[in-house]
Structure formats: C-alpha cells, structure tokens
Design a protein around this motif. Structure first.
Motif, PDB file in Angstrom:
ATOM      1  N   ARG A  20       0.878  -1.071  -0.119  1.00  0.00           N
ATOM      2  CA  ARG A  20      -0.037  -0.031  -0.027  1.00  0.00           C
ATOM      3  C   ARG A  20       0.875   1.100  -0.100  1.00  0.00           C
ATOM      4  NH1 ARG A  20      -2.643  -3.325   3.442  1.00  0.00           N
ATOM      5  NH2 ARG A  20      -1.871  -2.444   5.330  1.00  0.00           N
ATOM      6  N   ALA A  21       1.823   1.306   0.843  1.00  0.00           N
ATOM      7  CA  ALA A  21       2.784   2.649   0.843  1.00  0.00           C
ATOM      8  C   ALA A  21       3.125   2.791  -0.389  1.00  0.00           C
ATOM      9  CB  ALA A  21       3.704   2.407   2.178  1.00  0.00           C
ATOM     10  N   THR A  22       4.149   1.800  -1.131  1.00  0.00           N
ATOM     11  CA  THR A  22       4.655   1.987  -2.439  1.00  0.00           C
ATOM     12  C   THR A  22       3.806   2.419  -3.326  1.00  0.00           C
ATOM     13  OG1 THR A  22       4.681  -0.152  -2.886  1.00  0.00           O
ATOM     14  CG2 THR A  22       6.573   0.583  -1.663  1.00  0.00           C
ATOM     15  N   ASN A  27       1.812   6.641  -6.699  1.00  0.00           N
ATOM     16  CA  ASN A  27       0.591   7.479  -7.554  1.00  0.00           C
ATOM     17  C   ASN A  27       0.828   8.970  -6.993  1.00  0.00           C
ATOM     18  OD1 ASN A  27      -0.573   5.112  -8.151  1.00  0.00           O
ATOM     19  ND2 ASN A  27      -1.832   5.013  -6.139  1.00  0.00           N
ATOM     20  N   ARG A  28       1.360   9.057  -5.838  1.00  0.00           N
ATOM     21  CA  ARG A  28       1.609  10.586  -5.801  1.00  0.00           C
ATOM     22  C   ARG A  28       2.770  11.256  -6.701  1.00  0.00           C
ATOM     23  NH1 ARG A  28       3.560  11.240  -0.168  1.00  0.00           N
ATOM     24  NH2 ARG A  28       1.660  10.084   0.189  1.00  0.00           N
ATOM     25  N   LEU A  29       3.968  10.415  -6.789  1.00  0.00           N
ATOM     26  CA  LEU A  29       5.182  10.871  -7.762  1.00  0.00           C
ATOM     27  C   LEU A  29       4.749  11.058  -8.971  1.00  0.00           C
ATOM     28  CD1 LEU A  29       8.031  11.435  -7.407  1.00  0.00           C
ATOM     29  CD2 LEU A  29       8.434   8.725  -7.879  1.00  0.00           C
ATOM     30  N   GLN A 113      13.776   1.216  -7.889  1.00  0.00           N
ATOM     31  CA  GLN A 113      15.240   1.068  -7.426  1.00  0.00           C
ATOM     32  C   GLN A 113      15.243   1.842  -6.252  1.00  0.00           C
ATOM     33  OE1 GLN A 113      17.294  -1.314  -8.427  1.00  0.00           O
ATOM     34  NE2 GLN A 113      15.729  -2.078  -9.690  1.00  0.00           N
ATOM     35  N   HIS A 114      14.855   3.066  -6.238  1.00  0.00           N
ATOM     36  CA  HIS A 114      14.839   3.742  -4.859  1.00  0.00           C
ATOM     37  C   HIS A 114      13.959   3.285  -3.725  1.00  0.00           C
ATOM     38  CE1 HIS A 114      15.214   7.341  -2.580  1.00  0.00           C
ATOM     39  NE2 HIS A 114      13.918   7.595  -2.369  1.00  0.00           N
ATOM     40  N   ILE A 115      12.834   2.711  -4.043  1.00  0.00           N
ATOM     41  CA  ILE A 115      12.007   1.829  -2.989  1.00  0.00           C
ATOM     42  C   ILE A 115      12.397   0.708  -2.382  1.00  0.00           C
ATOM     43  CG2 ILE A 115       9.868   0.692  -2.700  1.00  0.00           C
ATOM     44  CD1 ILE A 115       9.407   3.698  -2.364  1.00  0.00           C
ATOM     45  N   ILE A 116      13.290  -0.113  -3.335  1.00  0.00           N
ATOM     46  CA  ILE A 116      13.897  -1.012  -3.072  1.00  0.00           C
ATOM     47  C   ILE A 116      15.092  -0.990  -1.894  1.00  0.00           C
ATOM     48  CG2 ILE A 116      15.453  -3.078  -3.739  1.00  0.00           C
ATOM     49  CD1 ILE A 116      13.695  -3.094  -6.313  1.00  0.00           C
ATOM     50  N   ALA A 117      15.969   0.067  -2.299  1.00  0.00           N
ATOM     51  CA  ALA A 117      16.997   0.631  -1.624  1.00  0.00           C
ATOM     52  C   ALA A 117      16.544   1.100  -0.049  1.00  0.00           C
ATOM     53  CB  ALA A 117      17.666   1.707  -2.299  1.00  0.00           C
ATOM     54  N   ILE A 118      15.077   1.937  -0.141  1.00  0.00           N
ATOM     55  CA  ILE A 118      14.980   2.220   1.319  1.00  0.00           C
ATOM     56  C   ILE A 118      14.286   1.066   1.892  1.00  0.00           C
ATOM     57  CG2 ILE A 118      12.957   3.545   2.146  1.00  0.00           C
ATOM     58  CD1 ILE A 118      13.124   5.517  -0.059  1.00  0.00           C
ATOM     59  N   GLY A 119      13.457   0.296   1.335  1.00  0.00           N
ATOM     60  CA  GLY A 119      13.228  -1.165   2.005  1.00  0.00           C
ATOM     61  C   GLY A 119      14.095  -2.081   2.591  1.00  0.00           C
TER      62      GLY A 119
END
Length: 152
Positions: A20-22, A27-29, A113-119
């Motif tokens: 949900r968060a991603t 969606n916002r981005l 890739q950014h979301i993967i790095a954060i996660g």
C-alpha cells in the motif's frame, strides 16, 4: 483448528503495508503524468514485456481482468500504451508502450530502485538475498492457493 503459520500475522500485515505504501508514494510521484491508481505498475510491465496480451498482463499482476481492462484503457487514453494487430491471430491485440510511455520508463525504474533501496536499508547483501528467496516462496504458496480457490 490451528493453522501452520498462525503466529505470523505481523509478517503478512507488513507485506500489505509495503504494498500500500509503495502504491501511495508512486501514485503521488507520478500524478503529474496522470498515472493514478497504480497505473505506473501496469506501464512498467508493458514496457518490460513488449507485445504482452491484456490477459497475460492481468495474470502477471494478479488482478481481475476487468480491472486490467479499465487500467489499460486509461493508459491508451493518455497515449502511454497502444494496441497492436497480431499478424497471426486477429483476435490478439498485444500491448506496447508508445514513445510517451517509453519516455517515462527511466523515472519509473528509478522509483522502483529507490523504493527497494529504502526498504532494504540496513540489510546485508546476504539478508537481502534471504529476503528475496523467502518472499518468492511466500508468493508462490499464495499464488498456488489462489489457483485452487479459482477452481470452484
């Protein structure tokens, strides 16, 4: 009756939260590109699989065919995706990204890739590999269970 894994509700809640968060962040981005309701995920899969059929796309994303149809129609309306004619089967209408859709791919891929790095921040490479392997097993188990439920 106690089911195996019954003591793991937090793990599945965490998976749901991540999903949900991603989606909300994406969606916002991509709102400025008129990509809403996780349309960016559909566009990525179409770009990565040129000529994919709508049925195969729905299967790959594990969504209802009617949901997939609505989303693909919106992507076509925004000129990110087009349907092609299949030379061998007139009933098939493979999906391909347009030039406009292709132009968004670097930004979509960078977001992923950014979301993967954060996660995975703070995880060792070994832990990242274990996480990937375990999540793949969980996904397979759930997919197989889903398939047995669809046979009814």
């Amino acid at each position: 009756m106690q089911l195996k894994g019954e003591n793991m509700p937090n793990a599945f809640r965490s998976i749901g939260l991540i999903s949900r968060a991603t989606s909300v962040i994406g969606n916002r981005l991509f709102r400025h590109d008129d990509l809403q309701n996780s349309q960016f995920i559909y566009l990525m899969r179409i770009i990565e699989n040129p000529g994919i059929t709508q049925t195969a796309l729905a299967d790959q994303l594990h969504v209802d065919p009617s949901t997939c149809l609505r989303t693909v129609r919106k992507l076509i309306a925004h000129q990110y995706v087009a349907r092609q004619a299949d030379a061998h089967n007139k009933k098939l209408r493979p999906l391909v990204a347009t030039t406009e859709g292709q132009a968004l791919y670097p930004e979509l891929q960078a977001y992923e890739q950014h979301i993967i790095a954060i996660g995975t921040h703070g995880l060792t490479p070994g832990e990242q590999l274990i996480l990937e392997e375990l999540l793949a097993k969980v996904a397979t188990n759930v997919r197989e269970y889903q398939d047995t439920q669809n046979d009814d």
